[in-house]
Design an enzyme around this catalytic site. Sequence first.
Site, PDB file in Angstrom:
ATOM      1  N   CYS A  53       1.011  -1.307   0.059  1.00  0.00           N
ATOM      2  CA  CYS A  53      -0.004  -0.022   0.028  1.00  0.00           C
ATOM      3  C   CYS A  53       0.896   1.390  -0.303  1.00  0.00           C
ATOM      4  O   CYS A  53       1.823   1.401   0.589  1.00  0.00           O
ATOM      5  CB  CYS A  53      -1.178   0.100   1.248  1.00  0.00           C
ATOM      6  SG  CYS A  53      -2.135   1.194   1.341  1.00  0.00           S
ATOM      7  N   CYS A  57       0.426   4.987   6.876  1.00  0.00           N
ATOM      8  CA  CYS A  57      -0.134   4.670   8.123  1.00  0.00           C
ATOM      9  C   CYS A  57       0.875   3.946   9.043  1.00  0.00           C
ATOM     10  O   CYS A  57       1.261   2.737   8.798  1.00  0.00           O
ATOM     11  CB  CYS A  57      -1.277   3.984   8.131  1.00  0.00           C
ATOM     12  SG  CYS A  57      -2.499   4.550   6.938  1.00  0.00           S
ATOM     13  N   CYS A  60       0.751   0.289  10.248  1.00  0.00           N
ATOM     14  CA  CYS A  60       0.214  -0.704   9.381  1.00  0.00           C
ATOM     15  C   CYS A  60       1.267  -1.697   8.466  1.00  0.00           C
ATOM     16  O   CYS A  60       2.302  -0.996   8.006  1.00  0.00           O
ATOM     17  CB  CYS A  60      -0.644  -0.125   8.424  1.00  0.00           C
ATOM     18  SG  CYS A  60      -1.360  -1.465   7.464  1.00  0.00           S
ATOM     19  N   CYS A  97     -15.807  -9.825   6.048  1.00  0.00           N
ATOM     20  CA  CYS A  97     -15.203  -8.240   5.730  1.00  0.00           C
ATOM     21  C   CYS A  97     -14.149  -8.600   4.749  1.00  0.00           C
ATOM     22  O   CYS A  97     -13.157  -9.504   5.033  1.00  0.00           O
ATOM     23  CB  CYS A  97     -14.871  -7.735   6.988  1.00  0.00           C
ATOM     24  SG  CYS A  97     -14.131  -5.861   6.542  1.00  0.00           S
ATOM     25  N   CYS A 129     -19.135  -6.973   4.164  1.00  0.00           N
ATOM     26  CA  CYS A 129     -18.394  -5.525   4.407  1.00  0.00           C
ATOM     27  C   CYS A 129     -17.132  -5.626   3.449  1.00  0.00           C
ATOM     28  O   CYS A 129     -16.821  -6.403   3.340  1.00  0.00           O
ATOM     29  CB  CYS A 129     -18.151  -5.531   5.951  1.00  0.00           C
ATOM     30  SG  CYS A 129     -17.254  -3.820   6.696  1.00  0.00           S
ATOM     31  N   CYS A 189     -19.162   1.400   8.913  1.00  0.00           N
ATOM     32  CA  CYS A 189     -18.183   0.794  10.165  1.00  0.00           C
ATOM     33  C   CYS A 189     -16.994   1.509  10.324  1.00  0.00           C
ATOM     34  O   CYS A 189     -16.608   1.804   9.383  1.00  0.00           O
ATOM     35  CB  CYS A 189     -17.973  -0.760   9.645  1.00  0.00           C
ATOM     36  SG  CYS A 189     -16.799  -1.281  10.906  1.00  0.00           S
ATOM     37  N   ARG A 261     -17.120  -3.528  18.069  1.00  0.00           N
ATOM     38  CA  ARG A 261     -16.221  -4.749  17.849  1.00  0.00           C
ATOM     39  C   ARG A 261     -14.933  -4.649  18.571  1.00  0.00           C
ATOM     40  O   ARG A 261     -14.176  -3.806  18.132  1.00  0.00           O
ATOM     41  CB  ARG A 261     -16.123  -4.831  16.425  1.00  0.00           C
ATOM     42  CG  ARG A 261     -17.662  -4.705  15.752  1.00  0.00           C
ATOM     43  CD  ARG A 261     -17.567  -5.168  14.342  1.00  0.00           C
ATOM     44  NE  ARG A 261     -18.805  -4.861  13.588  1.00  0.00           N
ATOM     45  CZ  ARG A 261     -19.716  -5.452  13.461  1.00  0.00           C
ATOM     46  NH1 ARG A 261     -20.004  -6.517  13.738  1.00  0.00           N
ATOM     47  NH2 ARG A 261     -21.009  -4.800  12.893  1.00  0.00           N
TER      48      ARG A 261
HETATM   49  N1  SAM Z   1      -6.520   0.312   3.323  1.00  0.00           N
HETATM   50  C1  SAM Z   1      -7.839   0.137   3.968  1.00  0.00           C
HETATM   51  C2  SAM Z   1      -8.109   1.542   4.990  1.00  0.00           C
HETATM   52  O1  SAM Z   1      -7.140   2.019   5.474  1.00  0.00           O
HETATM   53  O2  SAM Z   1      -9.100   1.968   5.221  1.00  0.00           O
HETATM   54  C3  SAM Z   1      -8.198  -0.776   4.818  1.00  0.00           C
HETATM   55  C4  SAM Z   1      -7.465  -1.864   5.430  1.00  0.00           C
HETATM   56  S1  SAM Z   1      -6.734  -1.235   6.945  1.00  0.00           S
HETATM   57  C5  SAM Z   1      -5.631  -2.425   7.409  1.00  0.00           C
HETATM   58  C6  SAM Z   1      -8.197  -1.409   8.373  1.00  0.00           C
HETATM   59  C7  SAM Z   1      -7.952  -0.892   9.565  1.00  0.00           C
HETATM   60  O3  SAM Z   1      -7.124  -1.988  10.162  1.00  0.00           O
HETATM   61  C8  SAM Z   1      -7.061   0.311   9.772  1.00  0.00           C
HETATM   62  O4  SAM Z   1      -7.817   1.393   9.883  1.00  0.00           O
HETATM   63  C9  SAM Z   1      -6.656   0.206  11.366  1.00  0.00           C
HETATM   64  O5  SAM Z   1      -7.524   0.493  12.182  1.00  0.00           O
HETATM   65  C10 SAM Z   1      -6.546  -1.260  11.505  1.00  0.00           C
HETATM   66  N2  SAM Z   1      -5.188  -1.765  11.750  1.00  0.00           N
HETATM   67  C11 SAM Z   1      -4.139  -2.102  10.898  1.00  0.00           C
HETATM   68  N3  SAM Z   1      -2.906  -2.243  11.211  1.00  0.00           N
HETATM   69  C12 SAM Z   1      -3.200  -2.311  12.582  1.00  0.00           C
HETATM   70  C13 SAM Z   1      -2.408  -2.965  13.715  1.00  0.00           C
HETATM   71  N4  SAM Z   1      -0.968  -3.106  13.420  1.00  0.00           N
HETATM   72  N5  SAM Z   1      -3.053  -2.801  14.942  1.00  0.00           N
HETATM   73  C14 SAM Z   1      -4.265  -2.367  15.075  1.00  0.00           C
HETATM   74  N6  SAM Z   1      -4.947  -2.151  14.118  1.00  0.00           N
HETATM   75  C15 SAM Z   1      -4.403  -2.242  12.880  1.00  0.00           C
HETATM   76  C1  DTB Z   2     -10.770  -2.788  11.835  1.00  0.00           C
HETATM   77  O1  DTB Z   2     -11.181  -2.002  12.328  1.00  0.00           O
HETATM   78  N1  DTB Z   2     -10.029  -3.802  12.117  1.00  0.00           N
HETATM   79  C2  DTB Z   2      -9.918  -5.032  11.351  1.00  0.00           C
HETATM   80  C3  DTB Z   2     -10.886  -4.460  10.037  1.00  0.00           C
HETATM   81  N2  DTB Z   2     -11.212  -3.319  10.646  1.00  0.00           N
HETATM   82  C4  DTB Z   2     -10.448  -4.602   8.740  1.00  0.00           C
HETATM   83  C5  DTB Z   2      -8.262  -5.143  10.650  1.00  0.00           C
HETATM   84  C6  DTB Z   2      -7.354  -5.284  11.763  1.00  0.00           C
HETATM   85  C7  DTB Z   2      -6.061  -5.398  11.161  1.00  0.00           C
HETATM   86  C8  DTB Z   2      -4.979  -6.083  11.991  1.00  0.00           C
HETATM   87  C9  DTB Z   2      -3.760  -5.968  11.629  1.00  0.00           C
HETATM   88  C10 DTB Z   2      -3.323  -6.919  10.529  1.00  0.00           C
HETATM   89  O2  DTB Z   2      -3.855  -8.092  10.511  1.00  0.00           O
HETATM   90  O3  DTB Z   2      -2.536  -6.582   9.420  1.00  0.00           O
HETATM   91 FE1  SF4 Z   3      -2.603   1.160   3.547  1.00  0.00          FE
HETATM   92 FE2  SF4 Z   3      -2.618   0.001   5.746  1.00  0.00          FE
HETATM   93 FE3  SF4 Z   3      -2.829   2.810   5.729  1.00  0.00          FE
HETATM   94 FE4  SF4 Z   3      -4.856   0.802   4.785  1.00  0.00          FE
HETATM   95  S1  SF4 Z   3      -4.073   1.130   7.020  1.00  0.00           S
HETATM   96  S2  SF4 Z   3      -4.400   2.794   4.012  1.00  0.00           S
HETATM   97  S3  SF4 Z   3      -3.767  -1.033   4.207  1.00  0.00           S
HETATM   98  S4  SF4 Z   3      -1.283   1.590   4.953  1.00  0.00           S
END
Ligand code: SAM
Ligand code: DTB
Ligand code: SF4
Length: 320
Positions: A53, A57, A60, A97, A129, A189, A261
């Site tokens: 991506c 973030c 992430c 989802c 979702c 959501c 959730r």
């Molecule tokens: N790229 C899309 C976005 O940013 O909306 C969807 C995927 S993103 C991985 C979905 C959510 O996962 C993020 O908004 C964040 O709240 C959660 N998330 C991602 N990495 C995480 C981590 N290491 N610990 C906790 N939550 C995480």
């Molecule tokens: C949300 O708030 N948490 C979920 C779902 N919506 C998409 C994702 C959590 C991702 C946790 C980190 C990972 O597995 O990479």
């Molecule tokens: Fe990309 Fe992760 Fe940010 Fe979603 S949360 S926009 S997958 S870097």
Amino acid sequence: MNYRSHWTKEEIRAIHDSPLLDLVYRAGSVTRIYHAANQVQVCSLISIKTGGCPEDCKYCPQSARYQTNVNATPLMQEQEVIDLAQEAIANGATRVCLGAAWRSVRDSAQFDLVLKMIRQITDMGVEVCCTLGMLTESQAKKLKDAGLYAYNHNLDTSPEFYSSITTTRRYEDRLKTLDAVEKAGISVCCGGIIGMGESIEDRIGLIYMLARRNPHPESVPINLLIPVQGTPLQERQSVPIWDMVRMVATARITMPKAMVRLSAGRLERSLEEQALCFLAGANSIFSGEKLLTRPNPDFDEDEKMLKLFGLTQRPAFAAL
Ligand code: SAM
Ligand code: DTB
Ligand code: SF4
């Protein structure tokens, strides 16, 4: 009918900071008024497009900017996604989802394929979702026409702290997508993460942004940061469970009808800690051995936990 959305930060802070057991008792009482007691919705995540991506973030593992153990993969084949969805449903999931590590959706053959996946999984009788990044109004409409039930797009934290976490987009961009989703008639959501180094005021700021929406989001995921090796937040220490309990309870009280959730970060938490979160108003979990990229309790483990607590699985489309 929507519930109170003219919350002030002071009111939210007063709830959040109230004596812990009073807070849990109040949140538990609200849950029992607005939701079937002892029912928890089991959701399942499928990462249909992992890693690579362009966004930054800081939490992430899927950002291409950090060296993590996540390899970028192309969009999954349709049949593979359908098979995974079937498996999750067989394991009791009533909400599936689909997550893609995209900055935003592009009108393309890939998007058309995702629309086909949504149609097929919707026809299996579950809530579908998606979380695909930013959307335009016309893309939201296409998702709705494909049968999409809900769209996940987190605000993650307060507007003030946001730029310490993500610099490649603005808070307003997130809000715009939420508006497009809402306008298309898709269930919203939207939640956030705790444990990223934010202050209590930032947590209140997130709840304020969510609970001031009219209507409230139908679903509020609360994630505990999973510190991932290679990301800028890799060294963050885990927050005390009491912080999670306060956050869950505050979401429950301010947005009584929402599904709250328990999302990322359950694997590291004991059954006792999770029980506290249910008492504080959480009524949904993500189950299955993987979230998007990180490990998570598997279906069997969660089934045992729900049985132990006397909780049953909430059916799909049970929103009152
Ligand atoms: N790229 C899309 C976005 O940013 O909306 C969807 C995927 S993103 C991985 C979905 C959510 O996962 C993020 O908004 C964040 O709240 C959660 N998330 C991602 N990495 C995480 C981590 N290491 N610990 C906790 N939550 C995480
Ligand atoms: C949300 O708030 N948490 C979920 C779902 N919506 C998409 C994702 C959590 C991702 C946790 C980190 C990972 O597995 O990479
Ligand atoms: Fe990309 Fe992760 Fe940010 Fe979603 S949360 S926009 S997958 S870097």
